[in-house]
Write a protein that holds these residues in place. Sequence first.
Motif, PDB file in Angstrom:
ATOM      1  N   SER A   4       0.821  -1.190   0.321  1.00 11.63           N
ATOM      2  CA  SER A   4      -0.174  -0.335  -0.338  1.00 11.63           C
ATOM      3  C   SER A   4       0.395   1.302   0.215  1.00 11.63           C
ATOM      4  CB  SER A   4      -0.913  -0.099   1.186  1.00 11.63           C
ATOM      5  OG  SER A   4      -0.464  -0.034   2.465  1.00 11.63           O
ATOM      6  N   THR A   8       1.071   4.014  -3.045  1.00 11.82           N
ATOM      7  CA  THR A   8       0.599   5.701  -2.238  1.00 11.82           C
ATOM      8  C   THR A   8       1.678   6.069  -3.183  1.00 11.82           C
ATOM      9  OG1 THR A   8      -0.703   4.960  -0.447  1.00 11.82           O
ATOM     10  CG2 THR A   8       0.166   7.144  -0.858  1.00 11.82           C
ATOM     11  N   GLU A  12       1.772   9.207  -5.708  1.00  5.09           N
ATOM     12  CA  GLU A  12       1.991  10.896  -5.181  1.00  5.09           C
ATOM     13  C   GLU A  12       3.277  11.413  -6.007  1.00  5.09           C
ATOM     14  OE1 GLU A  12       0.625  10.074  -0.576  1.00  5.09           O
ATOM     15  OE2 GLU A  12       2.175  10.136  -1.016  1.00  5.09           O
ATOM     16  N   ILE A  64      -7.141   7.026  -2.949  1.00  2.28           N
ATOM     17  CA  ILE A  64      -5.673   6.773  -2.533  1.00  2.28           C
ATOM     18  C   ILE A  64      -3.941   7.112  -1.807  1.00  2.28           C
ATOM     19  CG2 ILE A  64      -3.965   4.907  -3.526  1.00  2.28           C
ATOM     20  CD1 ILE A  64      -6.106   3.963  -3.345  1.00  2.28           C
ATOM     21  N   ILE A  65      -4.445   8.743  -2.156  1.00  2.37           N
ATOM     22  CA  ILE A  65      -2.899   9.536  -1.731  1.00  2.37           C
ATOM     23  C   ILE A  65      -3.372  10.269  -1.371  1.00  2.37           C
ATOM     24  CG2 ILE A  65      -1.733   9.793  -4.133  1.00  2.37           C
ATOM     25  CD1 ILE A  65      -3.580  12.711  -4.288  1.00  2.37           C
ATOM     26  N   CYS A 108      -8.968  11.775  -0.646  1.00  2.00           N
ATOM     27  CA  CYS A 108      -8.020  10.999   0.096  1.00  2.00           C
ATOM     28  C   CYS A 108      -8.496   9.644   0.737  1.00  2.00           C
ATOM     29  CB  CYS A 108      -6.897  11.461   1.034  1.00  2.00           C
ATOM     30  SG  CYS A 108      -7.975  12.621   2.276  1.00  2.00           S
TER      31      CYS A 108
END
Length: 295
Positions: A4, A8, A12, A64-65, A108
Amino acid sequence: MHTSDYITKSLELHLFFGRIMKEHSLFLEAGYTPVNSDFGARAEHYKNEFERLLHKAVSLADGIIGENVLASGEIVTEFTKAAERQTEKLTGIPIDSSITDRELMLTCCSPIIRPDLYIRVKSLNIIALRLLNGLISLKEETLEQVKSCRMFTMNYPLLIEHIIREAKLYRQYLRNLEESGTVGVQSMKEVECFWNQIMMEHAMFIRGLLDPSETELIKSADGFAKDYAALLQSCNNAQDMALAAQSRAETLKFRDFKTAGTKGIESCQIRSLILPLLADHVLREADHFLRILGE
């Protein structure tokens, strides 16, 4: 690094640096003269390819970010959309602003990571590395042509060196992710030294691209260049300690200066050779540095 985290951090990186790279390509294209139209076509190719990469990254990144990245201003600012419209009109170079629209809608922190995401992100990283190798080669070839007086461009040689360093940092982070699952092994000192140099050069570019009549702005930009030069020297001379407090204080002031400058350029109140998107571009890089300093 867990899967994960790998996902991420990769996304990003692409959302920040992928946009930076597509804009570098645009600035290169806008700076070439007709005799170097072949270089312009190559820069247009990389702009288009990084736009494709960004579309993929945005589609994977929603939920996700990290919230800190999303809120930082490093991905997109309140000025980005207008800056893109103005820059497209001024240069005739097409810009896909639907990426900006989609980035403004990003959310997010979803707790669910889709099973297919790792493979798709890994594929994206491999594509980005291939593109970076090509774009870095274009930048280095341009720099060599300029330094040997075989090419004229509206971009300073130092600016070309500057954008080569940023592209190589992006590439190194991605290589590190693929080889070891972590972004990098840089110390905070190394990170600060890198970005203090970037900020110093921003101030130098702004100083040199302002119209000579903008005496007060030139004086302010020169002050920032000198302040960052002193910070950079202190950073390079430091043993283990970082200078986060000083760097943060200076960059907060510089971000305010860049924000005012972006507003002034977008509203045509400042005389300069600075494209609106370049003003927004350097503002986002200050936001990125401030986010790093706050971690």
